[in-house]
Design a protein around this motif. Structure first.
Motif, short mmCIF file in Angstrom:
data_model
loop_
_atom_site.label_atom_id
_atom_site.label_comp_id
_atom_site.label_asym_id
_atom_site.label_seq_id
_atom_site.Cartn_x
_atom_site.Cartn_y
_atom_site.Cartn_z
N LYS A 167 -8.77 -45.81 38.07
CA LYS A 167 -9.82 -44.86 37.66
C LYS A 167 -11.05 -45.65 37.21
CE LYS A 167 -7.55 -42.71 34.37
NZ LYS A 167 -6.38 -43.61 34.32
N LEU A 168 -12.17 -44.94 37.15
CA LEU A 168 -13.42 -45.61 36.77
C LEU A 168 -13.30 -46.27 35.39
CD1 LEU A 168 -16.91 -44.43 37.61
CD2 LEU A 168 -16.46 -45.04 35.25
N ASP A 169 -12.62 -45.59 34.47
CA ASP A 169 -12.53 -46.12 33.11
C ASP A 169 -11.67 -47.38 33.02
OD1 ASP A 169 -14.26 -44.35 31.89
OD2 ASP A 169 -12.72 -42.79 31.86
N ASP A 170 -10.91 -47.66 34.07
CA ASP A 170 -10.10 -48.88 34.05
C ASP A 170 -10.95 -50.14 34.23
OD1 ASP A 170 -7.87 -47.31 33.82
OD2 ASP A 170 -7.48 -47.24 35.98
N PHE A 171 -12.18 -49.96 34.72
CA PHE A 171 -13.03 -51.14 34.96
C PHE A 171 -13.75 -51.56 33.68
CE2 PHE A 171 -12.52 -49.44 39.22
CZ PHE A 171 -12.38 -50.60 39.99
#
Ligand code: V47
Length: 367
Positions: free
Chosen positions: A2-6
């Motif tokens: 997911k985007l928040d994992d980056f």
């Protein structure tokens, strides 16, 4: 993932959310992504955009090229293919020779013949109409994707007719689409340095605009990795996106990496594969209104093409059947570019996608 994992800064995260929510990015967003976004994040965003357009499918076709001549009026510094009319390496096929080339390859499963070559000073629009007519007579079922905007502008202007009239003449002879070549880089200053005497950006864009108004679909390209800046690449993408907003006539965008063998800009060298990944991803993310982004395997090589399927490409072009010399003469890995359908399908599957055969207009072909 997911985007928040980056692990990324807030500005990049915000652009990422916009992309995932189908909001168009600005030129400064594009520059920021290029400068600051980690490569895996660009791949993540580009793949999300790709999936929103073509799901898990990647397209290929069964095609070959006809390159009628390598004699050319223009002197593009990146070109490894052009020869003077008196050179022992020059060719300029007669219509009968072109018929022979086509007959040799006229298998029933071919769906597209791509015709492109040098701008020969002696040929007229009538000659090119006759060429298309003869190819269609041999293979009536194929779509003919023919002539760069530069070749088209030259033959039409020479005939003293309007672009509308010229394109209609060619359409009536059997031309059904226009390839993306000749775009190079639209920035006028850079263009004047790499292809000083060739048609300008306005001419390229005008031919494509007129074609779109006439219902002739076209492709677009960029030649990247020479003396242009990232801002020049974004400017190029912007002009394509703006034209696409008007008539939706572009089928595919094709980033073409400058290959440096055997031309007068060889000292520049070639950009790295990292740059190829970034350019593919940025093209996919920026051109939200262009349906397909092509990784053109004869120019990139098979391994890089496979890699670029994880950076937003959803098309790899086709079987080719050793019929194009533009890239082999410029130093591409495949000196006799040919891929069987099994190889094309294998390449796509290895990248985790489903290979789908298409025609020139991206209709799926079910055999
Ligand atoms: O405009 C020439 C490029 C283009 C070099 O529409 C070079 O489906 C890299 O446009 N290094 C012509 N590139 C080919 C073209 C094309 C190819 C495949 C598919 C389609 C399509 C279009 O080739 C030229 C120029 O940008 N080119 N020399 C070189 N040394």
């Amino acid at each position: 993932m997911k985007l928040d994992d980056f692990d990324i800064c807030e500005d990049i995260k915000k652009i990422g959310y916009n992309v995932l929510n189908f909001k168009r990015i600005t030129d400064s967003d594009a520059l920021l992504l290029w400068d600051k976004a980690p490569l895996p994040f660009l791949g993540f965003l580009a793949s999300a955009v790709k999936r929103s357009k073509s799901g898990n499918e990647v397209y290929y076709n069964r095609n070959f090229h006809v390159e009628p001549t390598n004699v050319c009026l223009f002197n593009c510094r990146f070109c490894s293919y052009k020869r003077g009319a008196d050179s022992p390496d020059a060719w300029n096929y007669s219509l009968e020779e072109i018929e022979t080339i086509v007959k040799e390859r006229s298998k029933s499963y071919i769906t597209e013949v791509h015709i492109v070559g040098g701008v020969h000073p002696q040929h007229t629009i009538e000659y090119y109409c006759e060429m298309i007519h003869r190819v269609k007579a041999i293979m009536p079922w194929v779509s003919i994707k023919a002539f760069t905007a530069i070749e088209l502008a030259y033959m039409i202007e020479k005939a003293g007719i309007s672009y509308e009239a010229g394109l209609l003449m060619l359409k009536e002879s059997g031309m059904s689409a226009i390839p993306g070549g000749g775009a190079e880089i639209f920035n006028e200053d850079i263009r004047s340095k790499i292809c000083p005497d060739k048609g300008d950006s306005k001419q390229w864009l005008k031919i494509h605009e007129v074609a779109h108004k006439l219902g002739i679909t076209t492709n677009a390209t960029i030649l990247y990795g020479h003396i242009e800046s990232v801002a020049d690449r974004i400017d190029h993408l912007r002009r394509i996106r703006e034209l696409q907003d008007l008539h939706s006539g572009f089928n595919a965008f094709i980033p073409l990496k400058y290959r440096n063998f055997g031309n007068s800009m060889s000292e520049i060298g070639e950009v790295s594969v990292i740059e190829d990944m970034k350019m593919m991803a940025l093209s996919r993310i920026y051109l939200d209104n262009v349906p397909h982004i092509k990784a053109y395997w004869p120019m990139l090589g098979k391994n890089t093409t496979e890699l670029l399927l994880t950076f937003g490409a959803d098309d790899i072009d086709g079987t080719i059947d050793d019929s194009t010399k533009i890239y082999s003469m410029a130093g591409a890995e495949d000196q006799t570019p040919t891929m069987s359908v099994d190889e094309l399908i294998g390449l796509v599957s290895k990248a985790g996608y489903v290979a789908v055969e298409r025609d020139t207009f991206y209709n799926k072909i079910n055999l």
